[in-house]
Design a protein around this motif. Structure first.
Motif, mmCIF file in Angstrom:
data_model
loop_
_atom_site.group_PDB
_atom_site.id
_atom_site.type_symbol
_atom_site.label_atom_id
_atom_site.label_comp_id
_atom_site.label_asym_id
_atom_site.label_seq_id
_atom_site.Cartn_x
_atom_site.Cartn_y
_atom_site.Cartn_z
ATOM 1 N N LYS A 92 0.825 -1.205 0.000
ATOM 2 C CA LYS A 92 0.000 0.000 0.000
ATOM 3 C C LYS A 92 0.857 1.251 0.000
ATOM 4 N N LYS A 93 1.966 1.203 0.688
ATOM 5 C CA LYS A 93 2.814 2.380 0.817
ATOM 6 C C LYS A 93 3.761 2.556 -0.358
ATOM 7 N N LYS A 94 3.823 1.602 -1.265
ATOM 8 C CA LYS A 94 4.745 1.695 -2.402
ATOM 9 C C LYS A 94 4.406 2.896 -3.263
ATOM 10 N N PHE A 95 5.421 3.562 -3.683
ATOM 11 C CA PHE A 95 5.270 4.683 -4.602
ATOM 12 C C PHE A 95 5.112 4.113 -6.007
ATOM 13 N N ARG A 96 4.050 4.498 -6.672
ATOM 14 C CA ARG A 96 3.780 3.964 -8.014
ATOM 15 C C ARG A 96 3.900 5.093 -9.027
ATOM 16 N N PRO A 97 5.079 5.328 -9.557
ATOM 17 C CA PRO A 97 5.275 6.445 -10.487
ATOM 18 C C PRO A 97 4.523 6.275 -11.796
ATOM 19 N N LEU A 98 4.336 5.052 -12.255
ATOM 20 C CA LEU A 98 3.636 4.856 -13.525
ATOM 21 C C LEU A 98 2.187 5.342 -13.439
ATOM 22 N N ARG A 99 1.579 5.153 -12.299
ATOM 23 C CA ARG A 99 0.206 5.601 -12.120
ATOM 24 C C ARG A 99 0.135 7.124 -12.207
ATOM 25 N N TYR A 100 1.082 7.811 -11.552
ATOM 26 C CA TYR A 100 1.102 9.276 -11.583
ATOM 27 C C TYR A 100 1.427 9.796 -12.980
ATOM 28 N N ILE A 101 2.314 9.102 -13.655
ATOM 29 C CA ILE A 101 2.651 9.495 -15.033
ATOM 30 C C ILE A 101 1.427 9.323 -15.939
ATOM 31 N N ALA A 102 0.699 8.227 -15.781
ATOM 32 C CA ALA A 102 -0.486 7.975 -16.595
ATOM 33 C C ALA A 102 -1.563 9.022 -16.318
ATOM 34 N N VAL A 103 -1.784 9.329 -15.057
ATOM 35 C CA VAL A 103 -2.794 10.335 -14.712
ATOM 36 C C VAL A 103 -2.375 11.709 -15.231
ATOM 37 N N GLY A 104 -1.119 12.053 -15.051
ATOM 38 C CA GLY A 104 -0.615 13.342 -15.544
ATOM 39 C C GLY A 104 -0.692 13.434 -17.055
ATOM 40 N N GLY A 105 -0.323 12.354 -17.739
ATOM 41 C CA GLY A 105 -0.388 12.340 -19.201
ATOM 42 C C GLY A 105 -1.809 12.471 -19.705
ATOM 43 N N THR A 106 -2.721 11.775 -19.035
ATOM 44 C CA THR A 106 -4.134 11.877 -19.406
ATOM 45 C C THR A 106 -4.644 13.300 -19.192
ATOM 46 N N PHE A 107 -4.267 13.905 -18.095
ATOM 47 C CA PHE A 107 -4.669 15.281 -17.800
ATOM 48 C C PHE A 107 -4.144 16.239 -18.874
ATOM 49 N N ILE A 108 -2.901 16.075 -19.260
ATOM 50 C CA ILE A 108 -2.314 16.940 -20.295
ATOM 51 C C ILE A 108 -3.026 16.735 -21.632
ATOM 52 N N LEU A 109 -3.332 15.489 -21.966
ATOM 53 C CA LEU A 109 -4.050 15.223 -23.224
ATOM 54 C C LEU A 109 -5.439 15.848 -23.216
ATOM 55 N N VAL A 110 -6.107 15.788 -22.083
ATOM 56 C CA VAL A 110 -7.430 16.406 -21.980
ATOM 57 C C VAL A 110 -7.323 17.915 -22.159
ATOM 58 N N ILE A 111 -6.319 18.532 -21.560
ATOM 59 C CA ILE A 111 -6.121 19.978 -21.710
ATOM 60 C C ILE A 111 -5.843 20.340 -23.165
ATOM 61 N N ILE A 112 -5.004 19.564 -23.833
ATOM 62 C CA ILE A 112 -4.696 19.827 -25.258
ATOM 63 C C ILE A 112 -5.960 19.674 -26.098
ATOM 64 N N LEU A 113 -6.750 18.646 -25.818
ATOM 65 C CA LEU A 113 -8.003 18.432 -26.550
ATOM 66 C C LEU A 113 -8.955 19.604 -26.357
ATOM 67 N N VAL A 114 -9.082 20.079 -25.123
ATOM 68 C CA VAL A 114 -9.968 21.210 -24.838
ATOM 69 C C VAL A 114 -9.484 22.461 -25.569
ATOM 70 N N LEU A 115 -8.177 22.701 -25.587
ATOM 71 C CA LEU A 115 -7.643 23.878 -26.284
ATOM 72 C C LEU A 115 -7.883 23.790 -27.790
ATOM 73 N N CYS A 116 -7.715 22.610 -28.366
ATOM 74 C CA CYS A 116 -7.969 22.440 -29.805
ATOM 75 C C CYS A 116 -9.443 22.667 -30.129
ATOM 76 N N LEU A 117 -10.311 22.082 -29.319
ATOM 77 C CA LEU A 117 -11.747 22.270 -29.543
ATOM 78 C C LEU A 117 -12.140 23.731 -29.372
ATOM 79 N N ASN A 118 -11.532 24.406 -28.425
ATOM 80 C CA ASN A 118 -11.805 25.828 -28.220
ATOM 81 C C ASN A 118 -11.399 26.636 -29.455
ATOM 82 N N SER A 119 -10.264 26.286 -30.040
ATOM 83 C CA SER A 119 -9.810 26.976 -31.245
ATOM 84 C C SER A 119 -10.785 26.760 -32.403
ATOM 85 N N VAL A 120 -11.233 25.535 -32.570
ATOM 86 C CA VAL A 120 -12.186 25.222 -33.648
ATOM 87 C C VAL A 120 -13.495 25.965 -33.427
#
Length: 105
Positions: free
Chosen positions: A9-37
């Protein structure tokens, strides 16, 4: 056994944080592109609206002129028709001379 579960339970799981961060960044990029359109579509629609408003204004002016024509007397109506034929259709009035300009190349 309990200790192993606690360590897992206490193990640090960097892949999970990287996946969540990457997903968040992709969502932000998608929102910015849609806003431009969407902004581009809004600009196009506003331009079309302005064009249509100009056309409406021109049509209202033409309607006002035709309303005045409805109230013309016979003599005024005849003059109106003759002027429209002359100006808009290029008809020639009696006694007018027509000169055709021929330019040489």
């Amino acid at each position: 056994m309990k200790r192993d579960k606690q360590e897992n339970k206490k193990k640090f799981r960097p892949l999970r944080y990287i996946a969540v961060g990457g997903t968040f960044i992709l969502v932000i990029i998608l929102v910015l592109c849609l806003n431009s359109v969407i902004n581009k579509q809004i600009a196009e629609k506003e331009s079309k609206l302005l064009t249509l408003q100009n056309e409406i204004e021109i049509q209202e002016m033409q309607n006002a002129e035709l309303d005045k024509v409805l109230n013309y007397s016979d003599e005024e109506y005849l003059e109106y028709v003759l002027s429209k034929a002359h100006d808009d259709l290029g008809y020639i009035r009696q006694g007018e001379r027509v000169f055709e300009i021929v330019s040489g190349n």
